[in-house]
Design a protein around this motif. Structure first.
Motif, PDB file in Angstrom:
ATOM      1  N   LEU A 159       0.833  -1.203   0.000  1.00  8.63           N
ATOM      2  CA  LEU A 159       0.000   0.000   0.000  1.00  8.63           C
ATOM      3  C   LEU A 159       0.868   1.253   0.000  1.00  8.63           C
ATOM      4  N   VAL A 160       1.900   1.268   0.860  1.00 11.52           N
ATOM      5  CA  VAL A 160       2.761   2.448   0.942  1.00 11.52           C
ATOM      6  C   VAL A 160       3.521   2.659  -0.368  1.00 11.52           C
ATOM      7  N   CYS A 161       4.004   1.546  -0.941  1.00  6.52           N
ATOM      8  CA  CYS A 161       4.733   1.650  -2.214  1.00  6.52           C
ATOM      9  C   CYS A 161       3.841   2.231  -3.300  1.00  6.52           C
ATOM     10  N   VAL A 162       2.645   1.683  -3.431  1.00  7.40           N
ATOM     11  CA  VAL A 162       1.733   2.155  -4.474  1.00  7.40           C
ATOM     12  C   VAL A 162       1.352   3.613  -4.218  1.00  7.40           C
ATOM     13  N   GLY A 163       1.130   3.932  -2.925  1.00  7.82           N
ATOM     14  CA  GLY A 163       0.794   5.313  -2.573  1.00  7.82           C
ATOM     15  C   GLY A 163       1.896   6.278  -2.990  1.00  7.82           C
ATOM     16  N   THR A 164       3.145   5.915  -2.704  1.00  4.87           N
ATOM     17  CA  THR A 164       4.268   6.780  -3.065  1.00  4.87           C
ATOM     18  C   THR A 164       4.369   6.920  -4.580  1.00  4.87           C
ATOM     19  N   TRP A 165       4.166   5.800  -5.250  1.00  2.00           N
ATOM     20  CA  TRP A 165       4.244   5.833  -6.711  1.00  2.00           C
ATOM     21  C   TRP A 165       3.184   6.788  -7.275  1.00  2.00           C
ATOM     22  N   LEU A 166       1.941   6.678  -6.750  1.00  2.90           N
ATOM     23  CA  LEU A 166       0.870   7.563  -7.203  1.00  2.90           C
ATOM     24  C   LEU A 166       1.210   9.023  -6.909  1.00  2.90           C
ATOM     25  N   LEU A 167       1.764   9.257  -5.705  1.00  2.50           N
ATOM     26  CA  LEU A 167       2.127  10.617  -5.298  1.00  2.50           C
ATOM     27  C   LEU A 167       3.111  11.241  -6.278  1.00  2.50           C
ATOM     28  N   VAL A 168       4.102  10.436  -6.686  1.00  2.00           N
ATOM     29  CA  VAL A 168       5.137  10.989  -7.559  1.00  2.00           C
ATOM     30  C   VAL A 168       4.668  11.080  -9.008  1.00  2.00           C
ATOM     31  N   GLU A 169       3.875  10.096  -9.440  1.00  4.30           N
ATOM     32  CA  GLU A 169       3.526  10.030 -10.857  1.00  4.30           C
ATOM     33  C   GLU A 169       2.205  10.720 -11.201  1.00  4.30           C
ATOM     34  N   ARG A 170       1.318  10.889 -10.215  1.00  6.05           N
ATOM     35  CA  ARG A 170      -0.029  11.325 -10.557  1.00  6.05           C
ATOM     36  C   ARG A 170      -0.467  12.636  -9.910  1.00  6.05           C
ATOM     37  N   THR A 171       0.363  13.260  -9.069  1.00  3.31           N
ATOM     38  CA  THR A 171      -0.088  14.494  -8.426  1.00  3.31           C
ATOM     39  C   THR A 171       0.735  15.676  -8.926  1.00  3.31           C
ATOM     40  N   ARG A 172       0.231  16.883  -8.628  1.00  4.47           N
ATOM     41  CA  ARG A 172       0.921  18.098  -9.033  1.00  4.47           C
ATOM     42  C   ARG A 172       2.273  18.196  -8.321  1.00  4.47           C
ATOM     43  N   LEU A 173       2.270  17.858  -7.012  1.00  4.51           N
ATOM     44  CA  LEU A 173       3.507  17.881  -6.240  1.00  4.51           C
ATOM     45  C   LEU A 173       4.548  16.961  -6.876  1.00  4.51           C
ATOM     46  N   GLY A 174       4.083  15.784  -7.279  1.00  6.32           N
ATOM     47  CA  GLY A 174       4.975  14.828  -7.923  1.00  6.32           C
ATOM     48  C   GLY A 174       5.513  15.381  -9.231  1.00  6.32           C
ATOM     49  N   ALA A 175       4.650  16.105  -9.942  1.00  4.19           N
ATOM     50  CA  ALA A 175       5.089  16.696 -11.218  1.00  4.19           C
ATOM     51  C   ALA A 175       6.211  17.701 -10.975  1.00  4.19           C
ATOM     52  N   TYR A 176       6.081  18.527  -9.904  1.00  6.54           N
ATOM     53  CA  TYR A 176       7.146  19.463  -9.559  1.00  6.54           C
ATOM     54  C   TYR A 176       8.435  18.706  -9.264  1.00  6.54           C
ATOM     55  N   LEU A 177       8.290  17.623  -8.486  1.00  3.64           N
ATOM     56  CA  LEU A 177       9.473  16.830  -8.135  1.00  3.64           C
ATOM     57  C   LEU A 177      10.171  16.332  -9.387  1.00  3.64           C
ATOM     58  N   ARG A 178       9.380  15.746 -10.282  1.00  9.25           N
ATOM     59  CA  ARG A 178       9.984  15.183 -11.489  1.00  9.25           C
ATOM     60  C   ARG A 178      10.604  16.277 -12.343  1.00  9.25           C
ATOM     61  N   ALA A 179       9.952  17.443 -12.357  1.00 11.27           N
ATOM     62  CA  ALA A 179      10.508  18.568 -13.121  1.00 11.27           C
ATOM     63  C   ALA A 179      11.824  19.025 -12.503  1.00 11.27           C
ATOM     64  N   ALA A 180      11.871  19.030 -11.154  1.00 14.11           N
ATOM     65  CA  ALA A 180      13.090  19.471 -10.473  1.00 14.11           C
ATOM     66  C   ALA A 180      14.245  18.518 -10.760  1.00 14.11           C
TER      67      ALA A 180
END
Lengths: 296, 323
Positions: A159-180
């Motif tokens: 659950l935690v792994c999938v949650g983190t994956w969703l956070l990074v790949e599917r949210t705006r915050l994650g988009a900022y991270l990936r952009a950074a």
């Protein structure tokens, strides 16, 4: 008794279960390493020590303050996460402009300090930590016996792994991270507080390691050296999966756990080296890892 | 001894002065090696120091001169110790051939590891060498000839071709000093040869070296093999000095220690690793009463070095005198 490939079925499934549990811890730890590496460009050698710290904080909370498993599952990662934030602010943040090697060396030194301190106070023998009442016992599935706590470990870490994956790949915050990760200066130009983002990322990934530690406390004994061997296997997993990929680290972590379990059933002598053999083979065939992209 | 970073052409005069300084330092070094046991320093401590200094110098060939951090050098050090111990104790090959066997084994391992790891750079290289070394650790834990947790004990010191008896501690010391001097000289010559210049070129700008037509991958593997072989020489000698080879020699903490020695002394300087080894070994020796707090002290030194003192002691001195 039913046999599969000459091995009694309960033995095979038992080893597979142990493999899956180890795999869950591998996945949680290599996920944290991947997130830290992606955003901070640092290989966190202290990850194993912080995982151990998570388990120890849970044990200390129980023995000195009477705080049980469920609150610890939240509080221990929080405490260790704050510790991580302090490390990032006071030390790691000074190294970002230098060669990556310095981050590795600094966190190696930190690992020595953390582990050495705990060894001085608690020795290397290890302390038991009982699982909560509700998760004791187990179920007979017909072909094998499944202890409840172990099933919970697998479910919780997935659950935690999938949650983190969703956070990074599917949210705006994650988009900022990936952009950074791609271009720090550009993201900063958009008015985003990049240093703060990096600090929080490190804190979060360290908290993930501590969470894995609390989960592990009832499975293994809580000992200052519990992270030492684990961290090197996790490094190998990260190399096999390809450092850039979060999904890669989760899948490789689980996969390696299962392969180790199978090796233990059919050829026990090789079970501790099979990871490194796989790593060597993968590197020869695919230098960037199974899920990695080519690097500069 | 000149450092590496300046590529400025030296005039005849400065060149002569540099060369003179080199001879002078070499003479002082040899004299220091010769009189050290008479200065009231425990000879066993000196031999340990020389073995680790050679180990650190060999390691520095990769980190300081090619810019590749190997976190798995303990594998070469420890495996050479096991092979030398087994060759001398069980096969009765004699001390010199035992040490040679250890050195060759480490060199071959270095060739294989180098071929696997060399395609990667920086931290990837570090992680891969670490993982490969861990494979060697588990091999040594399980292989029958290493005797698992016990290690190989009671390795006879023997003689040098039946002529020189090494059971005498002072004789043993001079034997180790000669090995150290030979290994150090080989490394010194390597660093200052065209091959060494090419390695520094790779460290400074790898794409440029590739476009200049240098066989970069081959040069790196050669350097790694050489670094591993001399590390093996140090490990094999250590096994003879202490008459034992154990799992501590192959453990990855040993790899960390040699990184620390190089970092404290100054990576990329020829004398830095020697100074660093001296400091680490002395600390371990004199702090042994505080038990495992030594680990914490080592970790703290690591952190301080990385945060404030990245050039190391010798590197810092060189940087100041040059200014």
């Amino acid at each position: 008794m039913q046999e599969i490939l000459g091995v009694p079925a309960p033995l095979l499934f038992g080893q597979l279960l142990i493999g899956l549990i180890n795999g869950s811890f591998y996945a949680l730890l290599s996920l944290g390493l991947a997130v830290i590496f992606g955003v901070l460009n640092v290989i966190n050698f202290a990850h194993g020590a912080l995982y151990m710290m998570g388990a120890f904080v849970a044990w200390l909370l129980l023995h000195h303050l009477g705080i049980g498993y469920w609150p610890s599952l939240l509080v221990a990662p929080l405490i260790v996460g704050v510790f991580g934030i302090v490390i990032e602010r006071t030390m790691l943040s000074r190294l970002y402009d230098l060669d990556h090697l310095y981050g590795l060396l600094l966190t190696f030194g930190l690992a020595l300090i953390i582990e050495g301190t705990f060894i001085n106070f608690y020795g290397v023998s290890g302390q038991p930590y009982a699982p909560p009442e509700i998760l004791t016992g187990g179920h007979n599935l017909g072909f094998m016996f499944l202890p409840t706590y172990r099933a919970w470990v697998i479910v919780a870490s997935l659950l935690v792994c999938v949650g983190t994956w969703l956070l990074v790949e599917r949210t705006r915050l994650g988009a900022y991270l990936r952009a950074a990760v791609e271009n720090r200066e550009l993201v900063r130009a958009f008015g985003i507080n990049v240093p703060l983002m990096m600090t929080l990322t490190y804190g979060f990934a360290v908290a993930l390691a501590a969470f894995a530690g609390v989960l592990a406390a009832p499975v293994y004994t809580v000992s200052p050296i519990m992270g030492q061997h684990l961290i090197i296997v996790v490094f190998a997993i990260v190399v096999i999966g390809g450092l850039g990929s979060i999904l890669g680290s989760i899948l490789t972590g689980l996969g390696i756990g299962i392969v180790e379990g199978l090796t233990k059933t059919f050829y026990p002598e090789a079970s501790s080296t099979v990871v490194f053999v796989i790593m060597a083979i993968v590197l020869i065939l695919r230098p960037n890892g199974l899920f990695g992209r080519p690097r500069e | 001894m000149t450092d590496t970073t300046s590529n400025v052409e030296l005039s005849d005069d400065t060149f002569r002065r540099h060369r003179l300084a080199g001879y002078l330092i070499a003479a002082v070094g040899i004299a220091a090696l010769a009189v050290a046991p008479f200065l009231g320093i425990y000879p066993i401590f000196l031999m340990k120091l020389l073995c680790f200094a050679l180990f650190a110098c060999a390691f520095n060939l990769m980190l300081g001169y090619v810019g590749l951090l190997s976190f798995g050098h303990a594998a070469f050090f420890g495996m050479a110790a096991y092979v030398a111990g087994h060759a001398v104790k069980v096969w009765e090959l004699g001390t010199v051939f035992g040490i040679a066997a250890g050195t060759v084994t480490a060199g071959v391992m270095g060739l294989v590891f180098g071929a696997i790891a060399i395609r990667q750079k920086g931290i990837y290289f570090a992680m891969i060498t670490l993982a490969l070394a861990q494979m060697v650790f588990f091999f040594c834990l399980q292989a029958p000839f290493t005797h698992g947790e016990d290690g190989i004990q009671g390795i006879p010191r023997g003689t040098v071709f039946g002529l020189i008896d090494l059971r005498d501690t002072l004789t043993m010391y001079y034997f180790v000093a000669v090995i150290f001097a030979a290994g150090f000289f080989v490394l010194y010559r390597t660093v200052h040869s065209p091959f060494g210049q090419a390695l520094k070129g790779i460290r400074e700008n790898e794409p440029r070296m590739i476009s200049l037509g240098y066989p970069v991958a081959l040069l790196k593997v050669l350097a790694f093999t050489m670094s591993a072989a001399i590390t093996g020489l140090a490990g094999a000698t250590k096994a003879i000095v202490f008459q034992s080879a154990t799992l501590t020699d192959v453990n990855w903490h040993m790899s960390g220690e040699v990184v620390l020695m190089t970092l404290i002394g100054g990576m990329g300087t020829i004398l830095g690793p020697v100074v660093g080894a001296g400091i680490v070994i002395a600390l371990q020796n004199y702090l042994s009463t505080i038990g495992s707090w030594v680990t914490v002290v080592m970790g703290a030194i690591f952190v301080i070095c990385v945060l404030t003192f990245r050039r190391g002691i010798v590197g810092e001195i060189l940087a100041r005198t040059r200014r």
